[in-house]
Design a protein around this motif. Structure first.
Motif, short mmCIF file in Angstrom:
data_model
loop_
_atom_site.label_atom_id
_atom_site.label_comp_id
_atom_site.label_asym_id
_atom_site.label_seq_id
_atom_site.Cartn_x
_atom_site.Cartn_y
_atom_site.Cartn_z
N LEU A 85 -4.51 -14.31 -5.51
CA LEU A 85 -3.46 -14.85 -4.64
C LEU A 85 -2.32 -13.87 -4.42
O LEU A 85 -1.79 -13.76 -3.31
CB LEU A 85 -2.91 -16.14 -5.25
N ASN A 86 -1.92 -13.15 -5.47
CA ASN A 86 -0.70 -12.34 -5.39
C ASN A 86 -0.96 -10.87 -5.69
O ASN A 86 -0.28 -10.25 -6.52
CB ASN A 86 0.37 -12.89 -6.35
N SER A 87 -1.95 -10.29 -5.01
CA SER A 87 -2.25 -8.89 -5.28
C SER A 87 -2.91 -8.25 -4.08
O SER A 87 -3.47 -8.92 -3.22
CB SER A 87 -3.20 -8.77 -6.49
N ARG A 88 -2.86 -6.92 -4.06
CA ARG A 88 -3.66 -6.13 -3.14
C ARG A 88 -4.82 -5.55 -3.93
O ARG A 88 -4.63 -5.03 -5.04
CB ARG A 88 -2.85 -5.01 -2.50
N LEU A 89 -6.01 -5.65 -3.39
CA LEU A 89 -7.19 -5.07 -4.03
C LEU A 89 -7.39 -3.66 -3.49
O LEU A 89 -7.49 -3.46 -2.28
CB LEU A 89 -8.42 -5.93 -3.74
N VAL A 90 -7.41 -2.69 -4.38
CA VAL A 90 -7.52 -1.29 -3.97
C VAL A 90 -8.66 -0.62 -4.72
O VAL A 90 -9.14 -1.11 -5.75
CB VAL A 90 -6.20 -0.52 -4.23
N LYS A 91 -9.08 0.51 -4.21
CA LYS A 91 -10.13 1.31 -4.85
C LYS A 91 -9.51 2.62 -5.30
O LYS A 91 -9.01 3.40 -4.49
CB LYS A 91 -11.29 1.55 -3.89
N GLU A 92 -9.54 2.86 -6.62
CA GLU A 92 -8.98 4.08 -7.19
C GLU A 92 -10.07 4.79 -7.99
O GLU A 92 -10.64 4.20 -8.94
CB GLU A 92 -7.79 3.75 -8.10
N ASP A 93 -10.39 6.02 -7.59
CA ASP A 93 -11.46 6.79 -8.24
C ASP A 93 -12.77 6.00 -8.25
O ASP A 93 -13.53 6.02 -9.24
CB ASP A 93 -11.06 7.18 -9.67
N GLY A 94 -13.01 5.28 -7.15
CA GLY A 94 -14.25 4.54 -7.01
C GLY A 94 -14.29 3.20 -7.72
O GLY A 94 -15.31 2.50 -7.68
N VAL A 95 -13.18 2.82 -8.37
CA VAL A 95 -13.12 1.57 -9.13
C VAL A 95 -12.15 0.61 -8.46
O VAL A 95 -11.03 1.00 -8.09
CB VAL A 95 -12.69 1.82 -10.59
N LEU A 96 -12.55 -0.64 -8.30
CA LEU A 96 -11.67 -1.65 -7.70
C LEU A 96 -10.66 -2.14 -8.73
O LEU A 96 -11.01 -2.46 -9.88
CB LEU A 96 -12.49 -2.82 -7.18
N ARG A 97 -9.40 -2.21 -8.28
CA ARG A 97 -8.33 -2.70 -9.14
C ARG A 97 -7.35 -3.53 -8.30
O ARG A 97 -7.22 -3.29 -7.10
CB ARG A 97 -7.56 -1.55 -9.79
N GLU A 98 -6.66 -4.46 -8.97
CA GLU A 98 -5.62 -5.24 -8.30
C GLU A 98 -4.25 -4.61 -8.54
O GLU A 98 -3.93 -4.23 -9.67
CB GLU A 98 -5.60 -6.67 -8.84
N ARG A 99 -3.47 -4.51 -7.47
CA ARG A 99 -2.07 -4.13 -7.60
C ARG A 99 -1.26 -5.39 -7.38
O ARG A 99 -1.14 -5.90 -6.25
CB ARG A 99 -1.71 -3.05 -6.58
N VAL A 100 -0.70 -5.93 -8.44
CA VAL A 100 -0.07 -7.26 -8.42
C VAL A 100 1.32 -7.16 -7.82
O VAL A 100 2.09 -6.23 -8.10
CB VAL A 100 -0.02 -7.83 -9.85
N TRP A 101 1.66 -8.16 -7.01
CA TRP A 101 2.99 -8.26 -6.42
C TRP A 101 3.92 -8.92 -7.43
O TRP A 101 3.88 -10.14 -7.64
CB TRP A 101 2.93 -9.09 -5.13
N ARG A 102 4.76 -8.14 -8.04
CA ARG A 102 5.68 -8.64 -9.06
C ARG A 102 6.82 -7.66 -9.25
O ARG A 102 6.77 -6.53 -8.74
CB ARG A 102 4.96 -8.87 -10.38
N GLU A 103 7.83 -8.07 -9.97
CA GLU A 103 8.93 -7.15 -10.27
C GLU A 103 8.38 -5.95 -11.05
O GLU A 103 7.58 -6.11 -11.97
CB GLU A 103 10.01 -7.85 -11.08
#
Length: 687
Positions: free
Chosen positions: A232-250
Motif C-alpha cells: 500500500l505505501n511503497s514503491r517497488l524498485v529493482k536494485e542489482d536485479g533484486v526487487l525491493r520496496e522503498r517505503v513511504w515514511r519519515e
C-alpha cells in the motif's frame, strides 16, 4: 473508496455562466475540458476558536503532501511543474502569442491533474506549443530561476546553464511531445503488461506485471485472517536485479514531505475535539514514522470508531485507483466537520444497516450475519488535498481493508457543500433538454433528482461498500486490475436497488415510490450515453468509475432487451434512452447485484474480467460521435474541479492564534503558484 459524481453531466453550467447565490460566486475560470468551481465552507464562523485552530493546522497538514501526488503520478511531473512555473512567472515575451497561450493551458491542466496525464481518462496531454518555443523559453529563465537541479546529468553542477538546460530539454522533449512515450498514466487494457505500459511512478523502471504480482504473492502469509494491505505505501524498485520496496515514511521515500505533515499534525493535537481523536493522530504519526502496515490498520480502527468528534480528517496513502494492479495508494487529504442537520439522513441508514444487509438479493453465504460499526455522516469540506484536489469525490467510505470492515465496520461521508456547489453551478446548461427523452422525464428529474442523487451517494458509501463479506480463504487482491471497478460497481448497484424500496419511504428518505425513477433514468442515460463526452474518439473506457457505470448500464440494457425494459430510440435523428419498465429494471439490478457480490466474495477473477471487458470497456463509435457532436453544441465543460478557500491565522504577540479568517478570492493560478512556493516539500528527483 470514493464515489465520483455520476450525474455531473446533468448538473453542470454553461460556459460563461456565473452561478451566484447569496453573493457567493460558485463558478470560476475555464480551460481545456475543465471548469473551476468554488465551494463555501458553511458556518465556519460558528466554530469555536479551538475548533477553528484545529481545522487550520489540519489544513496545513493537508497541503504539505501535495508534491507526493505529483511524484506518484509520474517521475517527470515535479521537474516539469517547476520548470513550467518558472516560464509562466518569468518569461519575457509575447504572452498573447499562440504558443504562450497554449503553454498556459497545458500548465493549468498539469496543475489540475497533478501531472501530465488527464486526471480522469489517464491519457497524456497534447502539447499545442512548439518544441522550439519551449526550448527558447527554458533558456531564457533557466539561470534566472536557478533551475540547475532539474538537470540529471552526472556533472550537472559543473555544466554551463546552456548545457544543463539543453540536457534537461532533450530529456523531457519526448515525454511532452512524443505521443508514443508514456501515453497512459494507468493502462487497463486486457492482455497488456499493465505496469510496463503505465506511466505511474509506483513501480521502478523495467519491472513487469508478472514480477510485481509474484513479489507480493510470495510475501502473503497463508491463511492470515487479518492481512495487511500489502504494498500500500511503497514503491517497488529493482536494485542489482533484486526487487525491493522503498517505503513511504519519515526518513524514507517522501520523508521530507511526511515530516512536514507530522509537524502540523502535532500542532493540531492540543486542539482536537476529543481524547479519542488525539489517539487517532498519535497512531497516524506512528504509522508515518515507521511505515508499518499493522500500525496503519490500528490507526484505521481508531479513526472509524471516532464518530462523535465534530471536526474530522483523512490524511494519508488511501486509494489505489492510480495503480494498474490496484494495490498502491495515492496520497490524499480532506479536512471537514459535520453538517449536523443533514447527518440525520445518513443516521437513519446506518441505524438500519442490518435490515439492508438481510434483505439484499445476494446469496445468504455472502451476507454478514452481524453488521458491525457502520457509521455515516454528512460533512462540510474545509480543505481538499492530494488526490482529492482539485478534482474530488462527493462521498467517501473508509477504511478499505476487508478484514477491518468485517470486524470493526466502516465510516462513510457525503460531502454536502461540494454537492451543493455542483448543484448551484448547474443552472441554464440546456443539457437535460438535449439528452433527456421528454418533458415528463425532465419533470421527474427536476422534482426528485437532487434528493435521489444525495441518497444514491449515501447508500453507495454508507451501506454499499459496507455490505457483504469475502468467503474464508478469499484473497482480497484476487480480482487484481478489476478490483476497483467491481467494488465501485457493487456499491452503485446496491444503491440503485434500494432506492426503489418501500423502506426508504418508510424511513422518510424518499417522498414516494416514484422518486427512484429519476435516478434510474439519469444513471442509465449516463452509463449508456452521456459519460462518453469524457472519452476521446477512438478510445475505450479506462477509468474505474466510468467502467463500473458502463458495465451496469450495458448489462441491464442487454439483459432486458427481450422485454424492452430499456431502449435506445431515435427522435428526429437523435438517440435517447427510454425506460419502459422501471420495476423490471430494478429486478435486473437485483440479479446483477447478486452476481457482482458473488464475484467479490469468491474472488472470481475470470468472471470479473468478462463482466468488465464485455460491458464496461467498449464504445460504439457511431453513438460516441453523435453524443460528442450534440454536447459540443451546448458549449459545456465535462469536468469540474475546485479552488480551495484560503485560511489565515491571526496571532498575538506571543504567537498564539486568536482567530482564523477564511477568504474565497484567490485565483486558480495564484493558488497553484502559492502552493508550489509554500508547500515545496520534495526534491526534484525522488529515487
Amino acid at each position: 473508496m470514493k464515489k465520483i459524481l455520476t450525474t455531473m453531466l446533468i448538473a453542470t453550467s454553461a460556459v460563461g455562466a456565473t452561478a451566484q447565490t447569496d453573493n457567493f460566486k460558485y463558478t470560476d475560470e475555464q480551460f481545456a475540458d475543465i471548469q473551476m468551481l468554488r465551494y463555501k465552507v458553511e458556518d465556519f464562523d460558528k466554530l469555536t476558536l479551538k475548533q477553528k485552530t484545529y481545522v487550520y493546522y489540519l489544513t496545513e497538514a493537508a497541503l504539505q503532501g501535495r508534491d507526493i501526488l505529483f511524484d506518484q503520478n509520474g517521475r517527470y511531473n515535479l521537474r516539469l511543474r517547476r520548470a513550467f512555473e518558472a516560464i509562466y512567472t518569468d518569461w519575457q515575451g509575447d504572452r498573447t502569442s499562440k504558443d504562450f497561450e497554449a503553454f498556459a493551458v497545458y500548465l493549468k491542466r498539469l496543475w489540475f491533474s497533478s501531472g501530465i496525464h488527464h486526471h480522469y481518462g489517464c491519457e497524456k496531454f497534447q502539447a499545442d506549443f512548439s518544441e522550439a518555443w519551449l526550448k527558447d523559453a527554458l533558456m531564457q529563465v533557466w539561470q534566472k530561476k536557478g533551475l540547475q537541479s532539474l538537470c540529471t546529468a552526472d556533472n550537472a553542477e559543473a555544466l554551463s546553464a546552456e548545457a544543463a538546460c539543453t540536457h534537461f530539454f532533450n530529456e523531457i522533449r519526448p515525454v511532452i511531445f512524443d505521443p508514443a512515450v508514456m501515453p497512459m498514466r494507468v493502462n487497463q487494457k486486457d492482455g497488456d503488461d499493465l505496469i510496463l505500459t503505465s506511466a505511474e511512478n509506483y513501480y521502478g523502471e523495467g519491472i513487469t506485471q508478472a514480477e510485481a504480482e509474484e513479489f507480493y504473492t510470495q510475501r502473503k502469509p497463508a491463511n492470515d485472517p487479518r492481512p495487511v494491505m500489502m504494498g500500500l505505501n511503497s514503491r517497488l524498485v529493482k536494485e542489482d536485479g533484486v526487487l525491493r520496496e522503498r517505503v513511504w515514511r519519515e526518513y524514507g521515500l517522501y520523508g521530507t514531505a511526511i515530516t512536514k505533515i507530522i509537524e502540523n499534525l502535532e500542532k493540531a493535537k492540543p486542539f482536537a475535539d476529543r481524547p479519542e481523536q488525539v489517539k487517532v493522530i498519535d497512531r497516524l504519526i506512528e504509522y508515518y514514522r515507521t511505515g508499518d502496515l499493522r500500525t496503519f490498520d490500528e490507526y484505521c480502527i481508531l479513526w472509524l470508531k471516532d464518530t462523535e468528534s465534530l471536526v474530522d480528517f483523512v490524511n494519508g496513502f488511501t486509494e489505489s485507483y492510480g495503480d494498474p494492479l490496484g494495490m498502491k495508494a495515492s496520497w490524499e487529504s480532506i479536512v471537514n466537520y459535520k453538517d449536523l442537520e443533514a447527518t440525520e439522513r445518513t443516521k437513519k441508514l446506518s441505524e438500519n444497516a442490518q435490515w439492508f444487509e438481510d434483505n439484499s438479493p445476494a446469496d445468504p453465504r455472502f451476507k454478514k450475519e452481524k453488521v458491525k460499526g457502520i457509521s455515516a455522516k454528512v460533512i462540510t469540506a474545509a480543505i481538499l488535498g492530494g488526490d482529492l484536489y482539485p478534482s474530488t469525490a462527493i462521498g467517501i467510505n473508509l477504511p478499505n481493508s476487508d478484514w477491518v470492515r468485517r470486524e470493526h465496520g466502516s465510516k462513510s461521508v457525503t460531502i454536502s457543500n461540494l454537492t451543493g456547489a455542483y448543484a448551484k453551478a448547474s443552472h441554464g446548461s440546456g443539457f437535460d433538454e438535449e439528452f433527456v427523452i421528454d418533458q415528463a422525464t425532465r419533470d421527474l428529474i427536476n422534482k426528485y433528482g437532487d434528493n435521489c442523487d444525495d441518497l444514491h451517494t449515501d447508500l453507495h458509501e454508507c451501506l454499499g461498500h459496507g455490505s457483504g463479506k469475502l468467503l474464508p480463504g478469499t484473497d482480497p487482491d484476487t480480482l487484481k486490475a478489476y478490483g476497483s471497478t467491481i467494488e465501485e460497481g457493487r456499491a452503485d448497484i446496491f444503491a440503485l436497488y434500494y432506492l426503489a424500496d418501500q423502506k426508504l419511504v418508510d424511513l422518510g428518505l424518499t417522498p414516494d415510490l416514484e422518486a427512484y425513477k429519476s435516478q434510474y433514468y439519469t444513471y442509465m442515460m449516463n452509463g449508456l450515453m452521456t459519460q462518453l463526452v469524457r472519452i476521446k474518439p477512438g478510445n475505450t473506457i479506462e477509468e474505474a468509475h466510468m467502467r463500473n457505470r458502463a458495465f451496469i448500464a450495458h448489462w441491464a440494457y442487454e439483459h432486458g432487451k427481450k422485454d424492452k425494459v430499456v431502449e435506445l430510440v431515435k427522435k428526429k435523428g437523435k438517440t435517447y434512452v427510454r425506460i419502459n419498465d422501471y420495476a423490471k429494471l430494478r429486478d435486473l439490478f437485483a440479479e446483477l447485484l447478486a452476481e457482482v457480490q458473488r464475484i467479490k466474495s469468491e474472488g472470481d477473477y475470470e468472471a470479473a474480467r468478462r463482466l468488465v471487458e464485455d460491458y464496461g470497456v467498449k464504445v460504439d463509435p457511431e453513438l460516441h460521435k453523435e453524443v460528442l457532436d450534440r454536447y459540443a453544441r451546448l458549449n459545456l465543460k465535462p469536468y469540474k474541479g475546485f479552488i480551495n478557500p484560503v485560511y489565515t491565522a491571526v496571532k498575538d504577540a506571543k504567537g498564539n492564534i486568536t482567530d482564523v479568517k477564511i477568504s474565497y478570492d484567490e485565483s486558480y493560478d495564484a493558488q497553484m503558484l502559492r502552493y508550489s512556493r509554500d508547500y515545496n516539500t520534495l526534491p526534484d528527483i525522488n529515487d
